[in-house]
Write a protein that holds these residues in place. Structure first.
Motif, PDB file in Angstrom:
ATOM      1  N   ASP A  96       0.846  -1.187   0.000  1.00  0.00           N
ATOM      2  CA  ASP A  96       0.000   0.000   0.000  1.00  0.00           C
ATOM      3  C   ASP A  96       0.889   1.249   0.000  1.00  0.00           C
ATOM      4  O   ASP A  96       1.443   1.641   1.039  1.00  0.00           O
ATOM      5  CB  ASP A  96      -0.910  -0.017   1.235  1.00  0.00           C
TER       6      ASP A  96
ATOM      7  N   GLU B 206       0.165   4.355  -0.276  1.00  0.00           N
ATOM      8  CA  GLU B 206      -0.352   5.473   0.508  1.00  0.00           C
ATOM      9  C   GLU B 206       0.038   5.344   1.977  1.00  0.00           C
ATOM     10  O   GLU B 206       0.493   6.302   2.598  1.00  0.00           O
ATOM     11  CB  GLU B 206      -1.872   5.524   0.374  1.00  0.00           C
ATOM     12  N   LYS B 207      -0.118   4.133   2.511  1.00  0.00           N
ATOM     13  CA  LYS B 207       0.242   3.920   3.916  1.00  0.00           C
ATOM     14  C   LYS B 207       1.764   3.938   4.093  1.00  0.00           C
ATOM     15  O   LYS B 207       2.268   4.365   5.135  1.00  0.00           O
ATOM     16  CB  LYS B 207      -0.362   2.612   4.428  1.00  0.00           C
TER      17      LYS B 207
ATOM     18  N   THR C 108      -7.560  -5.203   2.525  1.00  0.00           N
ATOM     19  CA  THR C 108      -7.674  -4.213   1.458  1.00  0.00           C
ATOM     20  C   THR C 108      -7.803  -2.834   2.098  1.00  0.00           C
ATOM     21  O   THR C 108      -7.924  -2.713   3.323  1.00  0.00           O
ATOM     22  CB  THR C 108      -8.911  -4.483   0.585  1.00  0.00           C
ATOM     23  N   LYS C 109      -7.816  -1.818   1.264  1.00  0.00           N
ATOM     24  CA  LYS C 109      -7.969  -0.455   1.789  1.00  0.00           C
ATOM     25  C   LYS C 109      -9.306  -0.301   2.498  1.00  0.00           C
ATOM     26  O   LYS C 109      -9.427   0.410   3.500  1.00  0.00           O
ATOM     27  CB  LYS C 109      -7.862   0.543   0.632  1.00  0.00           C
ATOM     28  N   GLU C 110     -10.329  -1.027   2.022  1.00  0.00           N
ATOM     29  CA  GLU C 110     -11.663  -0.906   2.602  1.00  0.00           C
ATOM     30  C   GLU C 110     -11.791  -1.593   3.954  1.00  0.00           C
ATOM     31  O   GLU C 110     -12.511  -1.114   4.836  1.00  0.00           O
ATOM     32  CB  GLU C 110     -12.713  -1.489   1.637  1.00  0.00           C
TER      33      GLU C 110
ATOM     34  N   TRP D   6      -9.167  -2.432   6.036  1.00  0.00           N
ATOM     35  CA  TRP D   6      -8.118  -2.082   7.012  1.00  0.00           C
ATOM     36  C   TRP D   6      -8.749  -1.157   8.051  1.00  0.00           C
ATOM     37  O   TRP D   6      -9.330  -0.130   7.707  1.00  0.00           O
ATOM     38  CB  TRP D   6      -6.948  -1.405   6.311  1.00  0.00           C
TER      39      TRP D   6
ATOM     40  N   SER E 235      -6.177   3.423  11.562  1.00  0.00           N
ATOM     41  CA  SER E 235      -5.419   4.485  10.912  1.00  0.00           C
ATOM     42  C   SER E 235      -4.165   4.784  11.724  1.00  0.00           C
ATOM     43  O   SER E 235      -4.074   4.453  12.913  1.00  0.00           O
ATOM     44  CB  SER E 235      -6.268   5.751  10.791  1.00  0.00           C
TER      45      SER E 235
END
Length: 452
Positions: free
Chosen positions: A293, A295-296, A351-353, A355, A358
Protein backbone atom coordinates in the motif's frame (compact mmCIF):
# COMPACT_ATOMS: atom_id res chain seq x y z
CA UNK A 1 -22.17 -126.53 15.77
CA UNK A 2 -23.10 -124.43 12.75
CA UNK A 3 -25.80 -122.60 14.64
CA UNK A 4 -23.35 -121.84 17.44
CA UNK A 5 -20.81 -120.38 14.99
CA UNK A 6 -23.43 -118.11 13.50
CA UNK A 7 -24.45 -116.98 16.98
CA UNK A 8 -20.87 -116.04 17.89
CA UNK A 9 -20.44 -114.19 14.60
CA UNK A 10 -23.66 -112.26 15.06
CA UNK A 11 -22.65 -111.52 18.64
CA UNK A 12 -19.32 -110.06 17.47
CA UNK A 13 -21.09 -108.03 14.77
CA UNK A 14 -23.57 -106.78 17.33
CA UNK A 15 -20.77 -105.76 19.72
CA UNK A 16 -18.95 -103.93 16.92
CA UNK A 17 -22.13 -102.14 15.80
CA UNK A 18 -22.94 -101.12 19.37
CA UNK A 19 -19.35 -99.95 19.89
CA UNK A 20 -19.50 -97.96 16.69
CA UNK A 21 -22.83 -96.38 17.61
CA UNK A 22 -21.60 -95.58 21.11
CA UNK A 23 -18.42 -94.11 19.64
CA UNK A 24 -20.45 -91.94 17.29
CA UNK A 25 -22.62 -90.87 20.20
CA UNK A 26 -19.57 -90.01 22.29
CA UNK A 27 -18.01 -88.01 19.45
CA UNK A 28 -21.34 -86.25 18.98
CA UNK A 29 -21.53 -85.46 22.69
CA UNK A 30 -17.95 -84.13 22.62
CA UNK A 31 -18.65 -81.88 19.62
CA UNK A 32 -21.92 -80.69 21.12
CA UNK A 33 -20.13 -79.98 24.41
CA UNK A 34 -17.45 -78.04 22.52
CA UNK A 35 -20.05 -76.04 20.66
CA UNK A 36 -22.00 -75.34 23.82
CA UNK A 37 -18.82 -74.20 25.52
CA UNK A 38 -17.99 -71.89 22.63
CA UNK A 39 -21.55 -70.57 22.56
CA UNK A 40 -21.45 -69.92 26.29
CA UNK A 41 -18.12 -68.08 25.94
CA UNK A 42 -19.35 -66.08 22.95
CA UNK A 43 -22.49 -65.15 24.86
CA UNK A 44 -20.39 -64.14 27.85
CA UNK A 45 -17.94 -61.98 25.90
CA UNK A 46 -20.79 -60.30 23.99
CA UNK A 47 -22.49 -59.57 27.30
CA UNK A 48 -19.30 -58.24 28.89
CA UNK A 49 -18.69 -55.87 25.98
CA UNK A 50 -22.34 -54.88 26.14
CA UNK A 51 -21.52 -53.26 29.49
CA UNK A 52 -19.72 -50.35 27.82
CA UNK A 53 -19.36 -47.07 29.69
CA UNK A 54 -22.64 -45.39 28.80
CA UNK A 55 -21.64 -41.75 29.42
CA UNK A 56 -18.49 -42.17 27.34
CA UNK A 57 -20.63 -43.39 24.47
CA UNK A 58 -23.45 -40.87 24.82
CA UNK A 59 -21.20 -37.82 25.19
CA UNK A 60 -18.26 -38.77 22.97
CA UNK A 61 -19.51 -41.65 20.74
CA UNK A 62 -16.77 -44.03 21.91
CA UNK A 63 -17.28 -47.64 23.00
CA UNK A 64 -15.16 -49.06 25.84
CA UNK A 65 -15.55 -51.18 28.96
CA UNK A 66 -14.51 -49.50 32.18
CA UNK A 67 -12.16 -52.25 33.37
CA UNK A 68 -12.34 -50.97 36.94
CA UNK A 69 -16.16 -51.06 36.92
CA UNK A 70 -16.29 -47.68 38.62
CA UNK A 71 -13.79 -48.51 41.36
CA UNK A 72 -10.75 -46.79 39.85
CA UNK A 73 -8.66 -49.96 40.18
CA UNK A 74 -8.28 -52.01 37.02
CA UNK A 75 -7.99 -55.79 37.22
CA UNK A 76 -8.29 -58.49 34.57
CA UNK A 77 -9.94 -60.68 37.20
CA UNK A 78 -12.91 -58.32 37.22
CA UNK A 79 -13.47 -58.92 33.52
CA UNK A 80 -12.98 -62.68 33.96
CA UNK A 81 -15.47 -62.57 36.84
CA UNK A 82 -18.03 -61.01 34.52
CA UNK A 83 -17.28 -63.73 31.95
CA UNK A 84 -18.06 -66.38 34.55
CA UNK A 85 -21.22 -64.53 35.56
CA UNK A 86 -22.57 -64.57 32.02
CA UNK A 87 -21.13 -67.87 30.84
CA UNK A 88 -21.19 -70.13 33.89
CA UNK A 89 -18.29 -71.64 35.80
CA UNK A 90 -17.54 -74.55 33.47
CA UNK A 91 -14.79 -72.74 31.55
CA UNK A 92 -11.54 -71.16 32.70
CA UNK A 93 -10.62 -67.90 30.95
CA UNK A 94 -7.16 -66.40 30.60
CA UNK A 95 -6.55 -62.99 29.03
CA UNK A 96 -3.80 -63.29 26.42
CA UNK A 97 -4.24 -59.89 24.76
CA UNK A 98 -5.94 -56.64 25.74
CA UNK A 99 -6.19 -53.17 24.24
CA UNK A 100 -6.90 -49.93 26.11
CA UNK A 101 -8.09 -46.60 24.72
CA UNK A 102 -4.70 -45.03 25.43
CA UNK A 103 -2.47 -47.69 23.84
CA UNK A 104 -0.15 -46.46 21.07
CA UNK A 105 -0.95 -42.81 21.79
CA UNK A 106 -4.71 -43.35 21.73
CA UNK A 107 -4.87 -45.47 18.59
CA UNK A 108 -8.14 -47.24 19.51
CA UNK A 109 -9.75 -43.93 20.49
CA UNK A 110 -8.71 -42.29 17.23
CA UNK A 111 -9.94 -45.27 15.19
CA UNK A 112 -13.39 -45.13 16.77
CA UNK A 113 -13.64 -41.36 16.34
CA UNK A 114 -12.76 -41.61 12.64
CA UNK A 115 -15.31 -44.40 12.12
CA UNK A 116 -17.98 -42.33 13.86
CA UNK A 117 -17.18 -39.19 11.87
CA UNK A 118 -17.12 -41.05 8.53
CA UNK A 119 -20.43 -42.82 9.19
CA UNK A 120 -22.16 -39.74 10.62
CA UNK A 121 -20.90 -36.93 8.40
CA UNK A 122 -18.86 -38.48 5.62
CA UNK A 123 -15.91 -37.03 3.78
CA UNK A 124 -18.02 -34.11 2.55
CA UNK A 125 -17.64 -32.45 5.94
CA UNK A 126 -14.01 -31.60 5.27
CA UNK A 127 -14.04 -31.35 1.47
CA UNK A 128 -13.72 -27.56 1.56
CA UNK A 129 -10.63 -27.74 3.78
CA UNK A 130 -8.53 -30.35 1.98
CA UNK A 131 -7.31 -27.87 -0.62
CA UNK A 132 -6.31 -25.30 1.98
CA UNK A 133 -3.77 -27.29 3.98
CA UNK A 134 -0.87 -26.09 1.84
CA UNK A 135 -1.86 -22.49 2.51
CA UNK A 136 -2.06 -23.23 6.25
CA UNK A 137 1.51 -24.48 6.28
CA UNK A 138 2.63 -21.42 4.33
CA UNK A 139 0.91 -19.16 6.88
CA UNK A 140 2.78 -20.94 9.66
CA UNK A 141 6.10 -20.27 7.91
CA UNK A 142 5.19 -16.60 7.40
CA UNK A 143 4.23 -16.31 11.06
CA UNK A 144 7.63 -17.65 12.12
CA UNK A 145 9.34 -15.13 9.85
CA UNK A 146 7.35 -12.17 11.19
CA UNK A 147 8.05 -13.34 14.75
CA UNK A 148 11.78 -13.11 14.09
CA UNK A 149 11.26 -9.72 12.47
CA UNK A 150 9.39 -8.51 15.54
CA UNK A 151 12.21 -9.67 17.81
CA UNK A 152 14.62 -7.60 15.75
CA UNK A 153 12.20 -4.66 15.90
CA UNK A 154 12.03 -4.83 19.69
CA UNK A 155 15.81 -4.80 19.92
CA UNK A 156 15.98 -1.77 17.62
CA UNK A 157 13.23 -0.06 19.62
CA UNK A 158 15.14 -0.60 22.85
CA UNK A 159 18.29 0.84 21.28
CA UNK A 160 16.29 3.86 20.12
CA UNK A 161 14.82 4.42 23.59
CA UNK A 162 18.24 4.17 25.22
CA UNK A 163 19.66 6.80 22.89
CA UNK A 164 16.69 9.21 22.93
CA UNK A 165 14.71 8.49 26.11
CA UNK A 166 11.10 7.30 26.40
CA UNK A 167 9.03 7.99 23.30
CA UNK A 168 5.86 9.52 24.77
CA UNK A 169 2.92 9.55 22.40
CA UNK A 170 4.77 7.31 19.96
CA UNK A 171 3.18 4.64 17.72
CA UNK A 172 4.90 1.95 19.77
CA UNK A 173 2.55 1.97 22.80
CA UNK A 174 0.74 -1.23 21.77
CA UNK A 175 4.02 -3.01 21.02
CA UNK A 176 5.43 -2.07 24.42
CA UNK A 177 2.31 -3.21 26.24
CA UNK A 178 2.49 -6.63 24.59
CA UNK A 179 6.18 -6.88 25.46
CA UNK A 180 5.65 -5.87 29.10
CA UNK A 181 2.27 -7.40 29.98
CA UNK A 182 1.69 -10.14 27.41
CA UNK A 183 -0.70 -10.57 24.51
CA UNK A 184 -3.78 -11.01 26.74
CA UNK A 185 -3.39 -7.49 28.08
CA UNK A 186 -4.37 -5.99 24.72
CA UNK A 187 -6.57 -8.47 22.84
CA UNK A 188 -9.33 -9.33 25.31
CA UNK A 189 -12.69 -7.77 24.35
CA UNK A 190 -14.30 -5.60 27.04
CA UNK A 191 -17.20 -7.99 27.62
CA UNK A 192 -15.01 -11.12 27.80
CA UNK A 193 -13.93 -12.31 31.23
CA UNK A 194 -10.73 -14.33 31.34
CA UNK A 195 -11.23 -17.80 32.83
CA UNK A 196 -9.26 -18.63 35.95
CA UNK A 197 -9.73 -22.40 35.75
CA UNK A 198 -6.82 -24.83 35.93
CA UNK A 199 -6.12 -28.55 36.19
CA UNK A 200 -3.48 -30.80 37.74
CA UNK A 201 -1.07 -31.79 34.92
CA UNK A 202 0.21 -34.94 36.62
CA UNK A 203 -3.28 -36.46 36.70
CA UNK A 204 -3.74 -36.27 32.94
CA UNK A 205 -3.51 -39.39 30.80
CA UNK A 206 -1.11 -37.61 28.44
CA UNK A 207 1.45 -37.28 31.25
CA UNK A 208 0.93 -39.92 33.93
CA UNK A 209 2.02 -43.56 33.85
CA UNK A 210 -0.58 -45.66 32.03
CA UNK A 211 -1.78 -49.25 31.95
CA UNK A 212 -0.33 -50.87 28.84
CA UNK A 213 -2.10 -53.44 26.72
CA UNK A 214 -0.59 -56.42 24.96
CA UNK A 215 -1.33 -58.67 22.00
CA UNK A 216 -1.51 -58.13 18.26
CA UNK A 217 -4.73 -56.52 17.12
CA UNK A 218 -5.49 -55.32 13.60
CA UNK A 219 -5.09 -51.57 13.25
CA UNK A 220 -6.53 -49.10 10.80
CA UNK A 221 -4.03 -47.90 8.21
CA UNK A 222 -3.32 -44.31 7.12
CA UNK A 223 -4.73 -42.68 10.23
CA UNK A 224 -2.68 -39.52 9.74
CA UNK A 225 -3.61 -38.68 6.18
CA UNK A 226 -4.99 -35.24 5.39
CA UNK A 227 -8.62 -36.39 5.39
CA UNK A 228 -8.22 -38.37 8.62
CA UNK A 229 -6.57 -35.45 10.42
CA UNK A 230 -9.24 -33.04 9.29
CA UNK A 231 -12.06 -35.38 10.34
CA UNK A 232 -10.58 -35.99 13.78
CA UNK A 233 -10.06 -32.26 14.24
CA UNK A 234 -13.72 -31.58 13.42
CA UNK A 235 -14.62 -34.03 16.19
CA UNK A 236 -12.39 -32.07 18.58
CA UNK A 237 -13.94 -28.74 17.59
CA UNK A 238 -17.45 -30.18 17.98
CA UNK A 239 -16.84 -31.97 21.30
CA UNK A 240 -14.84 -29.41 23.27
CA UNK A 241 -15.23 -25.75 24.17
CA UNK A 242 -13.04 -22.82 23.11
CA UNK A 243 -12.56 -19.18 24.06
CA UNK A 244 -14.96 -17.85 21.43
CA UNK A 245 -17.46 -20.68 21.55
CA UNK A 246 -20.84 -19.90 23.10
CA UNK A 247 -22.30 -21.80 26.02
CA UNK A 248 -20.38 -22.16 29.27
CA UNK A 249 -20.30 -25.74 30.59
CA UNK A 250 -19.55 -27.28 33.96
CA UNK A 251 -16.05 -28.38 33.03
CA UNK A 252 -12.64 -28.06 34.66
CA UNK A 253 -11.38 -25.90 31.77
CA UNK A 254 -13.29 -23.40 29.65
CA UNK A 255 -10.78 -23.24 26.80
CA UNK A 256 -10.53 -26.94 26.02
CA UNK A 257 -9.41 -26.80 22.40
CA UNK A 258 -6.68 -24.38 23.45
CA UNK A 259 -5.56 -26.95 26.04
CA UNK A 260 -5.55 -29.69 23.41
CA UNK A 261 -3.28 -27.50 21.30
CA UNK A 262 -0.80 -26.42 23.98
CA UNK A 263 -1.22 -28.74 27.00
CA UNK A 264 -0.71 -26.14 29.74
CA UNK A 265 -2.39 -26.37 33.12
CA UNK A 266 -4.49 -23.18 33.15
CA UNK A 267 -6.97 -21.59 30.78
CA UNK A 268 -4.97 -18.38 30.88
CA UNK A 269 -1.73 -20.04 29.77
CA UNK A 270 -3.44 -22.06 27.05
CA UNK A 271 -5.29 -19.07 25.63
CA UNK A 272 -2.20 -16.89 25.75
CA UNK A 273 -0.14 -19.48 23.86
CA UNK A 274 -2.76 -19.92 21.13
CA UNK A 275 -3.37 -16.20 20.74
CA UNK A 276 0.35 -15.58 20.37
CA UNK A 277 0.43 -17.98 17.39
CA UNK A 278 -2.66 -16.31 15.98
CA UNK A 279 -1.14 -12.88 16.53
CA UNK A 280 1.91 -13.66 14.40
CA UNK A 281 -0.21 -15.14 11.62
CA UNK A 282 -2.34 -11.99 11.55
CA UNK A 283 0.81 -9.86 11.62
CA UNK A 284 2.21 -11.72 8.61
CA UNK A 285 -1.02 -11.27 6.61
CA UNK A 286 -1.32 -7.59 7.52
CA UNK A 287 2.35 -6.90 6.84
CA UNK A 288 2.03 -8.31 3.31
CA UNK A 289 -0.77 -5.85 2.60
CA UNK A 290 0.98 -2.87 4.18
CA UNK A 291 4.09 -3.45 2.10
CA UNK A 292 2.00 -3.06 -1.05
CA UNK A 293 0.00 0.00 0.00
CA UNK A 294 1.92 3.01 -1.29
CA UNK A 295 -0.35 5.47 0.51
CA UNK A 296 0.24 3.92 3.92
CA UNK A 297 3.94 3.57 3.12
CA UNK A 298 4.02 7.32 2.50
CA UNK A 299 2.23 8.01 5.80
CA UNK A 300 4.74 5.88 7.70
CA UNK A 301 7.65 7.56 5.92
CA UNK A 302 6.34 11.06 6.76
CA UNK A 303 5.95 10.15 10.42
CA UNK A 304 9.41 8.57 10.48
CA UNK A 305 10.88 11.73 9.00
CA UNK A 306 9.15 13.88 11.63
CA UNK A 307 10.35 11.71 14.51
CA UNK A 308 13.90 11.53 13.15
CA UNK A 309 14.04 15.35 12.91
CA UNK A 310 12.66 15.77 16.44
CA UNK A 311 15.16 13.27 17.82
CA UNK A 312 17.99 14.67 15.70
CA UNK A 313 18.72 11.32 14.08
CA UNK A 314 18.07 11.84 10.34
CA UNK A 315 20.17 8.76 9.54
CA UNK A 316 17.66 6.63 11.44
CA UNK A 317 14.66 7.54 9.29
CA UNK A 318 14.51 4.23 7.36
CA UNK A 319 14.78 2.19 10.54
CA UNK A 320 12.01 4.31 12.09
CA UNK A 321 9.82 3.77 9.06
CA UNK A 322 10.10 -0.01 9.33
CA UNK A 323 9.44 0.19 13.08
CA UNK A 324 6.34 2.27 12.46
CA UNK A 325 5.07 -0.16 9.82
CA UNK A 326 5.51 -3.11 12.17
CA UNK A 327 3.90 -1.18 15.02
CA UNK A 328 0.99 -0.39 12.71
CA UNK A 329 0.70 -4.06 11.77
CA UNK A 330 0.77 -4.94 15.48
CA UNK A 331 -2.15 -2.62 16.24
CA UNK A 332 -4.16 -3.93 13.29
CA UNK A 333 -3.50 -7.53 14.35
CA UNK A 334 -4.67 -6.79 17.90
CA UNK A 335 -7.87 -5.33 16.45
CA UNK A 336 -8.34 -8.47 14.32
CA UNK A 337 -7.98 -10.79 17.33
CA UNK A 338 -10.49 -8.74 19.32
CA UNK A 339 -12.97 -9.26 16.49
CA UNK A 340 -12.27 -13.00 16.44
CA UNK A 341 -12.68 -13.42 20.21
CA UNK A 342 -15.97 -11.50 20.00
CA UNK A 343 -17.30 -14.14 17.61
CA UNK A 344 -16.70 -12.18 14.40
CA UNK A 345 -14.63 -12.93 11.32
CA UNK A 346 -11.43 -11.17 10.31
CA UNK A 347 -10.63 -10.57 6.63
CA UNK A 348 -8.25 -13.16 5.25
CA UNK A 349 -6.87 -10.67 2.74
CA UNK A 350 -6.62 -7.03 3.77
CA UNK A 351 -7.67 -4.21 1.46
CA UNK A 352 -7.97 -0.46 1.79
CA UNK A 353 -11.66 -0.91 2.60
CA UNK A 354 -11.31 -3.44 5.41
CA UNK A 355 -8.12 -2.08 7.01
CA UNK A 356 -9.44 -0.80 10.33
CA UNK A 357 -6.66 1.12 12.13
CA UNK A 358 -5.42 4.49 10.91
CA UNK A 359 -1.97 5.77 11.77
CA UNK A 360 -3.48 8.67 13.71
CA UNK A 361 -5.44 6.20 15.88
CA UNK A 362 -2.22 4.29 16.54
CA UNK A 363 -0.61 7.50 17.73
CA UNK A 364 -3.42 8.28 20.17
CA UNK A 365 -3.17 5.00 22.09
CA UNK A 366 -2.17 5.66 25.68
CA UNK A 367 -2.82 3.17 28.46
CA UNK A 368 -3.54 0.26 26.15
CA UNK A 369 -5.53 -0.97 23.19
CA UNK A 370 -9.01 -1.04 24.71
CA UNK A 371 -10.51 1.02 21.90
CA UNK A 372 -9.14 -1.15 19.10
CA UNK A 373 -11.72 -3.14 17.16
CA UNK A 374 -11.21 -4.76 13.78
CA UNK A 375 -13.50 -5.24 10.82
CA UNK A 376 -16.05 -8.05 11.05
CA UNK A 377 -16.23 -9.43 7.51
CA UNK A 378 -18.86 -12.02 6.64
CA UNK A 379 -16.57 -13.77 4.15
CA UNK A 380 -13.61 -13.71 6.50
CA UNK A 381 -12.11 -16.33 8.80
CA UNK A 382 -13.31 -17.02 12.35
CA UNK A 383 -11.51 -17.95 15.55
CA UNK A 384 -12.75 -21.53 15.13
CA UNK A 385 -11.22 -21.59 11.65
CA UNK A 386 -7.86 -20.66 13.16
CA UNK A 387 -8.20 -23.40 15.76
CA UNK A 388 -8.83 -25.80 12.88
CA UNK A 389 -5.59 -24.63 11.26
CA UNK A 390 -3.59 -25.06 14.47
CA UNK A 391 -5.02 -28.53 15.07
CA UNK A 392 -4.02 -29.62 11.57
CA UNK A 393 -0.51 -28.24 11.99
CA UNK A 394 -0.15 -29.80 15.45
CA UNK A 395 1.09 -33.24 16.45
CA UNK A 396 -1.65 -35.87 15.99
CA UNK A 397 -0.56 -37.99 18.96
CA UNK A 398 -0.59 -35.00 21.30
CA UNK A 399 -3.99 -33.88 20.05
CA UNK A 400 -5.38 -37.40 20.54
CA UNK A 401 -4.05 -37.89 24.07
CA UNK A 402 -5.02 -34.42 25.26
CA UNK A 403 -8.53 -35.07 23.94
CA UNK A 404 -8.63 -38.09 26.25
CA UNK A 405 -7.44 -35.80 29.07
CA UNK A 406 -10.48 -33.63 28.53
CA UNK A 407 -12.85 -36.59 28.33
CA UNK A 408 -11.63 -37.87 31.69
CA UNK A 409 -12.00 -34.48 33.34
CA UNK A 410 -15.40 -33.81 31.78
CA UNK A 411 -16.90 -37.15 32.79
CA UNK A 412 -15.77 -36.42 36.34
CA UNK A 413 -17.09 -32.84 36.49
CA UNK A 414 -20.33 -33.39 34.55
CA UNK A 415 -21.30 -36.90 35.66
CA UNK A 416 -19.43 -37.46 38.91
CA UNK A 417 -17.27 -40.24 37.42
CA UNK A 418 -14.21 -39.37 39.49
CA UNK A 419 -12.70 -42.85 39.08
CA UNK A 420 -12.96 -42.95 35.30
CA UNK A 421 -9.57 -43.43 33.62
CA UNK A 422 -9.03 -43.77 29.87
CA UNK A 423 -6.15 -46.21 30.37
CA UNK A 424 -8.52 -48.60 32.16
CA UNK A 425 -11.00 -48.62 29.30
CA UNK A 426 -10.86 -51.87 27.30
CA UNK A 427 -11.69 -51.85 23.59
CA UNK A 428 -10.42 -55.27 22.46
CA UNK A 429 -9.58 -58.54 24.19
CA UNK A 430 -8.16 -61.98 23.37
CA UNK A 431 -8.67 -64.97 25.67
CA UNK A 432 -7.57 -68.56 25.98
CA UNK A 433 -10.47 -70.65 27.21
CA UNK A 434 -10.22 -74.13 28.72
CA UNK A 435 -13.43 -76.15 29.11
CA UNK A 436 -13.56 -79.46 31.03
CA UNK A 437 -15.75 -81.72 28.89
CA UNK A 438 -15.24 -84.95 30.86
CA UNK A 439 -13.08 -85.86 33.83
CA UNK A 440 -9.83 -85.87 31.86
CA UNK A 441 -10.85 -84.31 28.56
CA UNK A 442 -10.10 -80.58 28.20
CA UNK A 443 -11.05 -78.39 25.27
CA UNK A 444 -8.89 -75.31 24.66
CA UNK A 445 -9.94 -72.61 22.22
CA UNK A 446 -9.39 -68.84 21.69
CA UNK A 447 -11.89 -66.01 21.57
CA UNK A 448 -11.32 -62.47 20.33
CA UNK A 449 -13.71 -59.56 20.54
CA UNK A 450 -13.52 -55.80 20.23
CA UNK A 451 -15.23 -52.61 19.19
CA UNK A 452 -14.52 -51.48 15.63
Amino acid sequence: MKKAEITVFLSLVFVLVVSFVLGILQITVIHISKNLSRLATDRAVFSVFGEYQIQLFEDYHVFAIDGSYGSGGFSQEKIIGRMHYYGGDGTDHEVTGIQFLTDNDGQAFREQVLTYMEETYGIGLIRDFTGLTGEWKEQEIQAEQIEKKEETMLEELEDLKESTGTLEGSPFTCVEQIENAGILSVVMPKDMELSGKSISPDRQSSRRGLHKGNGNFPARQAMDGISEKLLFNEYVLDSFTNAAGGEEKNRSLSYEVEYILTGKESDKENLESVLLKLFFIRMALNYVYLQGDSEKQAEAEALALTISIILLIPEGMEVLKQLILLAWVTGESVADIRTLLSGGKAPLVKTKENWSLSLSELLTLRGGAEQLQGTDEQEGISYKDYLRIFLFLGDSDEVTMRSLDRIEENLASEHGLDNFRADQCVTKIEMKNVAMLFEELKYTYPVCFGYE
